[in-house]
Enzyme design. Sequence first.
Site, PDB file in Angstrom:
ATOM      1  N   LYS A 195      18.909   9.255  -0.463  1.00  0.00           N
ATOM      2  CA  LYS A 195      19.221   9.204   0.951  1.00  0.00           C
ATOM      3  C   LYS A 195      20.609   9.793   1.142  1.00  0.00           C
ATOM      4  CE  LYS A 195      19.878   4.186   0.311  1.00  0.00           C
ATOM      5  NZ  LYS A 195      19.024   3.936  -0.858  1.00  0.00           N
ATOM      6  N   SER A 207      26.819   0.653  -3.968  1.00  0.00           N
ATOM      7  CA  SER A 207      26.387   1.081  -2.643  1.00  0.00           C
ATOM      8  C   SER A 207      27.189   0.411  -1.531  1.00  0.00           C
ATOM      9  CB  SER A 207      24.887   0.835  -2.484  1.00  0.00           C
ATOM     10  OG  SER A 207      24.417   1.414  -1.274  1.00  0.00           O
ATOM     11  N   HIS A 208      26.525  -0.380  -0.716  1.00  0.00           N
ATOM     12  CA  HIS A 208      27.144  -0.992   0.456  1.00  0.00           C
ATOM     13  C   HIS A 208      27.763  -2.354   0.136  1.00  0.00           C
ATOM     14  CE1 HIS A 208      23.065  -2.341  -0.066  1.00  0.00           C
ATOM     15  NE2 HIS A 208      23.291  -3.384   0.693  1.00  0.00           N
ATOM     16  N   ASP A 253      28.313   4.427   4.225  1.00  0.00           N
ATOM     17  CA  ASP A 253      28.591   3.255   3.397  1.00  0.00           C
ATOM     18  C   ASP A 253      29.446   3.605   2.183  1.00  0.00           C
ATOM     19  OD1 ASP A 253      26.597   4.657   2.000  1.00  0.00           O
ATOM     20  OD2 ASP A 253      25.799   2.836   1.109  1.00  0.00           O
ATOM     21  N   ASP A 310      25.357   7.177   0.939  1.00  0.00           N
ATOM     22  CA  ASP A 310      23.939   7.484   1.096  1.00  0.00           C
ATOM     23  C   ASP A 310      23.302   6.839   2.330  1.00  0.00           C
ATOM     24  OD1 ASP A 310      23.883   4.874   0.174  1.00  0.00           O
ATOM     25  OD2 ASP A 310      22.493   5.250  -1.485  1.00  0.00           O
ATOM     26  N   ARG A 311      24.039   5.980   3.030  1.00  0.00           N
ATOM     27  CA  ARG A 311      23.487   5.334   4.223  1.00  0.00           C
ATOM     28  C   ARG A 311      24.217   5.820   5.469  1.00  0.00           C
ATOM     29  NH1 ARG A 311      21.202  -0.465   2.668  1.00  0.00           N
ATOM     30  NH2 ARG A 311      20.951  -0.147   0.445  1.00  0.00           N
TER      31      ARG A 311
END
Length: 543
Positions: A376, A113-114, A277, A281-282
Amino acid sequence: MTIKNLVTAPIAGQKPGTSGLRKKTAVFQSPHFLENYVQSIFDGIGGVAGKRFVIGGDGRFFNRQAIDVILRMAAANGVAECIVGRDGLLSTPAASHLIRLNGTNGGLILSASHNPGGPNADFGLKFNGANGGPASEAVTEEIYACTQNIEAYKILEAPTVDLSVEATTTLGDMTVTVIDPVSDYAELMESLFDFDAIRAMFEGGFRMVFDSMLAVTGPYAKEIFETRLGAKHGTVINGEPSHDFGGGHPDPNPIWARELMAIMQSDTPPDFGAASDGDGDRNMITGPHRYVSPSDSLAILADLAHLAPAYKGGLAGVARSMPTSCAVDRVAAAKGMESFETPTGWKFFGNLLDAGRVTLCGEESAGTGSDHVREKDGLWAVLLWLNIFAATGKSMDQILADHYATYGRTYYSRHDFEAVETENANALMDALRAKLPDLAGQEVNGLRVQAADEFAYDDPVDGSRSERQGLRILFEGGARAIFRLSGTDTEGATLRVYLERLETAKNKLKADPQKALANVIASAETLAEIKAHTGRAAPDVIT
């Protein structure tokens, strides 16, 4: 091609968190680590013979090599077909969409992810179910149980599949279908939003900048914003995916998206700025000289979603993670919608979405999405904002002013204390937990405690219960201080402190959030003794 059945033994540290398993890249590269975990996924979901899966990741270091291992293990375990993004790339929301679009049995998504990427940084792998969403707690527990009892794994001895070309090939008896990672997702977005109105807005001079942070959304953003919507070339910055995100941290917040923030704080800023990100998803939302908190963004999107074609009939309901501010709750109450407070982790929204109880979901950690997928979705949130601008003709400042005038302003901030020694972080939480029963009625730094508890969630759809989901201090007047340890770290622990306070006096709606929250911040320190436990006089990151 030969199927090998290789003897192995359990490896410690393979318990998946809220978003799968995340470790240092070198850990995933160590002997048998990836193979053990992949076999445990296959066994934990009841076997994979004859099943179909989507596979892809955010392109970080080790992405391609890991996909090669997964494909050869899938073939050895009897998988019928794997659908893979070209070059091994798929944003997380695009993977969720492909699972649903193709009716597969789930997907394996490679991302942290991030978190930073690279040989000395982080890697991750998670399994998403047939609904396109993260595996349920029951499934992740089965996977973890398999990691603790594994004795062997199966892998096909075969050449590496060429993922650079869109084509259908075979690997043993398994079909491998390499697809364009962008087109299906872009078409989904075009079906949800008024692209004609947004295109006309760009033609009329509306300016935006989108920072892909050298992560996976670059190709998606260029196709959607610059090609399909006609935004000028260069609207997308940092649009070429990098295996280490250019040495940066692909977390869309004002600290790490410095280039975007500098543009938005300049003398001639665009009308709108956004970022996404590592795995797409962000999202981060900004206006000229203005940062919009994810909690405020969620509330505004819930209020105005009906302006987009996909949501013109209104929303069934909304859901937020417990640490997310209560701003969206007030929108739901005003509109007569159901609202839900869940633990952190997108998988908790899945049941509500599948049951039709909610349409829109969001987390304070910059995650927002709807029932179009089960993840998300950063670009989706940006497109909904663009649709709102196009439909209203209003500026960011006007939209925010209207919202605060109607619902009040929830001043909100998250303070992160990163890489805290795990023992010290746990000691802080244990000490605060012990205080909770006696806090009601106490006055702390001018605030009176109304209630204090440890959040637990009873799922209204399947009846499952999730406990120990964060410590809550609720003050009279609607202020809150929430304490959690992050479940997305690969070393140490991140203490997250969430702070909020509602302001309804119209002459006080433009204060600096940190100043407006001063009493709540001081109360959090007094009650949790953060400095004494962590040695930190201030947070590492404030958002």
